[in-house]
Design an enzyme around this catalytic site. Structure first.
Site, short mmCIF file in Angstrom:
data_model
loop_
_atom_site.label_atom_id
_atom_site.label_comp_id
_atom_site.label_asym_id
_atom_site.label_seq_id
_atom_site.Cartn_x
_atom_site.Cartn_y
_atom_site.Cartn_z
N ASN A 11 0.86 -1.18 0.00
CA ASN A 11 0.00 0.00 0.00
C ASN A 11 0.90 1.23 0.00
OD1 ASN A 11 -1.86 2.00 0.39
ND2 ASN A 11 -2.55 1.33 2.40
N TRP A 12 1.00 1.86 -1.17
CA TRP A 12 1.90 3.01 -1.30
C TRP A 12 1.24 4.32 -0.85
CZ3 TRP A 12 4.55 1.66 -6.69
CH2 TRP A 12 5.41 0.59 -6.48
N LYS A 13 0.00 4.21 -0.42
CA LYS A 13 -0.74 5.36 0.13
C LYS A 13 -0.56 6.58 -0.80
CE LYS A 13 -0.37 3.30 4.66
NZ LYS A 13 -0.33 3.44 6.11
N HIS A 100 -9.77 1.49 4.67
CA HIS A 100 -8.52 1.68 5.40
C HIS A 100 -8.77 2.68 6.54
CE1 HIS A 100 -4.39 2.68 6.39
NE2 HIS A 100 -4.04 1.58 5.75
N GLU A 174 -5.82 -4.54 10.61
CA GLU A 174 -4.76 -3.53 10.81
C GLU A 174 -5.07 -2.75 12.09
OE1 GLU A 174 -2.58 -2.30 6.97
OE2 GLU A 174 -4.34 -1.05 7.14
N GLY A 180 2.49 2.24 11.31
CA GLY A 180 3.56 3.23 11.33
C GLY A 180 4.25 3.42 12.67
N SER A 218 3.09 -2.06 10.61
CA SER A 218 4.52 -2.20 10.95
C SER A 218 5.14 -3.53 10.51
CB SER A 218 4.74 -1.99 12.44
OG SER A 218 4.42 -0.65 12.78
P1 13P Z 1 2.90 0.47 7.84
O1 13P Z 1 3.37 -0.84 7.26
O2 13P Z 1 3.66 1.65 7.38
O3 13P Z 1 2.74 0.39 9.33
O4 13P Z 1 1.41 0.73 7.24
C1 13P Z 1 0.47 -0.25 7.35
C2 13P Z 1 -0.70 0.11 6.52
O5 13P Z 1 -1.43 1.04 6.84
C3 13P Z 1 -0.92 -0.66 5.28
O6 13P Z 1 -2.19 -0.44 4.77
#
Ligand code: 13P
Length: 255
Positions: A11-13, A100, A174, A180, A218
Site C-alpha cells: 500500500n503506497w498510500k 482503510h 490492521e 507506522g 509495521s
Molecule cells: P505500515 O506498514 O507503514 O505500518 O502501514 C500499514 C498500513 O497502513 C498498510 O495499509
C-alpha cells in the site's frame, strides 16, 4: 475456506508523486527475477489512482498484480472526484483496498459506505481487501472484538445478501495502534483475533467462501519472523517497508 495463495499487498498510500511512483514501479519491474518464485505467492502493488494506468501497462503479462486504494460507493453519476469500480477493473486491476483506517478517519467513511463499495467491487469481479482494526483506546479497554464486530457485520451481511459473486474476499486486520509505529501485537493476541475473524466470517458467509486473512501494521524485516508464526495469516498489507524494494523483497524472502 482458506486462501491457497500467500499475498503481499504494497500500500503506497499517497507517499509518492506520479513520477516517483513510476520510478519505484520500474525498480520493482527490473528486479522481478529476484523475487522469490513460489507458485502460491502473489505480489500486489497499490499505487494512487493516476499511476494505475502506466503501471498496468508496465506489469501487463508479469506476475505482479495491481490494486487500487479505494473506489466510489456509486456505480456512476454526478460524483465529482470519485473513481468507479468499473474503471478500476478496466485498468486491469484485480484488487482494491477499502475501509482503510486512514480513510475512515480523514474521510469519515462509514461501515455502510464500505459495504456499498464491496458490492461495487464484487459486481466488477474485483477482490476487495477490507480493512478493519481497533484504536489504541479500544485495545487498552479490551474492546477490540466489539470494534471489529461493528466494522465487519454490515459488510459481511451485505456480501451474504448480494450473492452475486464467489470472488475471494480479503479481510485485513490492521490495528490502528500498530500502523507506522513499529509495534506489532503479540502472536497470542493475533491468534485470538484471527480465530475470531475466521469464525465470525464463516458464521455469516459459510465455510465455502474463500476468505483471505491479512495482517497489516509495521510489517518489516524486523517484525516478519514473529508474524510468520501466526499460521492463520494468508497475506500481509505493507505500508512503509514496501516503498523500498530491497526491504520489501527481504520480507518476501523471509516468509
Ligand atoms: P505500515 O506498514 O507503514 O505500518 O502501514 C500499514 C498500513 O497502513 C498498510 O495499509
Amino acid at each position: 475456506m482458506k486462501l491457497n495463495t500467500f499475498i503481499f499487498v504494497a500500500n503506497w498510500k499517497m507517499q509518492l508523486s506520479f513520477n516517483e511512483t513510476e520510478e519505484l514501479a520500474r525498480e520493482y519491474f527490473e528486479h522481478l527475477t529476484l523475487i522469490k518464485k513460489i507458485p502460491n505467492l502473489r505480489i500486489i502493488l497499490c499505487p494512487s489512482f493516476p499511476a494505475l494506468f502506466p503501471l498496468s501497462r508496465l506489469f501487463k503479462n508479469s506476475e505482479i498484480k495491481l490494486g487500487a486504494q479505494d473506489c466510489s460507493q456509486f456505480r456512476a453519476g454526478a460524483y465529482t472526484g470519485q473513481v468507479c469500480a468499473k474503471s478500476i477493473a478496466e485498468l486491469g486491476c484485480h484488487y482494491c483496498i477499502i475501509g482503510h483506517s486512514e480513510r475512515r478517519h480523514y474521510n469519515h467513511e462509514t461501515n455502510t459506505e464500505i459495504a456499498d463499495k464491496v458490492q461495487r467491487l464484487l459486481e466488477q469481479e474485483l477482490q476487495p481487501i477490507i480493512c478493519v482494526g481497533e484504536t489504541k483506546q479500544e485495545y487498552k479497554e479490551q474492546k477490540a472484538f466489539t470494534a471489529l464486530e461493528q466494522q465487519l457485520e454490515p459488510v459481511l451481511t451485505r456480501i451474504a445478501d448480494i450473492g452475486i459473486s464467489h470472488e475471494p474476499i480479503h479481510i485485513a486486520y490492521e490495528p490502528i495502534w500498530s500502523i507506522g509505529t513499529g509495534i506489532v501485537p503479540s502472536n497470542t493476541y493475533l491468534n485470538e483475533i484471527f480465530t475470531w475473524i475466521e469464525d465470525h466470517t464463516q458464521k455469516i458467509l459459510g465455510k465455502e467462501r474463500v476468505v483471505g486473512l491479512l495482517y497489516g501494521g509495521s510489517v518489516s524485516e524486523q517484525t516478519i519472523a514473529a508474524l510468520k508464526k501466526v499460521k492463520k495469516i494468508s497475506g500481509l498489507l505493507i505500508g512503509e517497508a514496501s516503498l523500498d524494494f530491497q526491504k520489501f523483497n527481504n520480507i518476501v524472502n523471509l516468509i
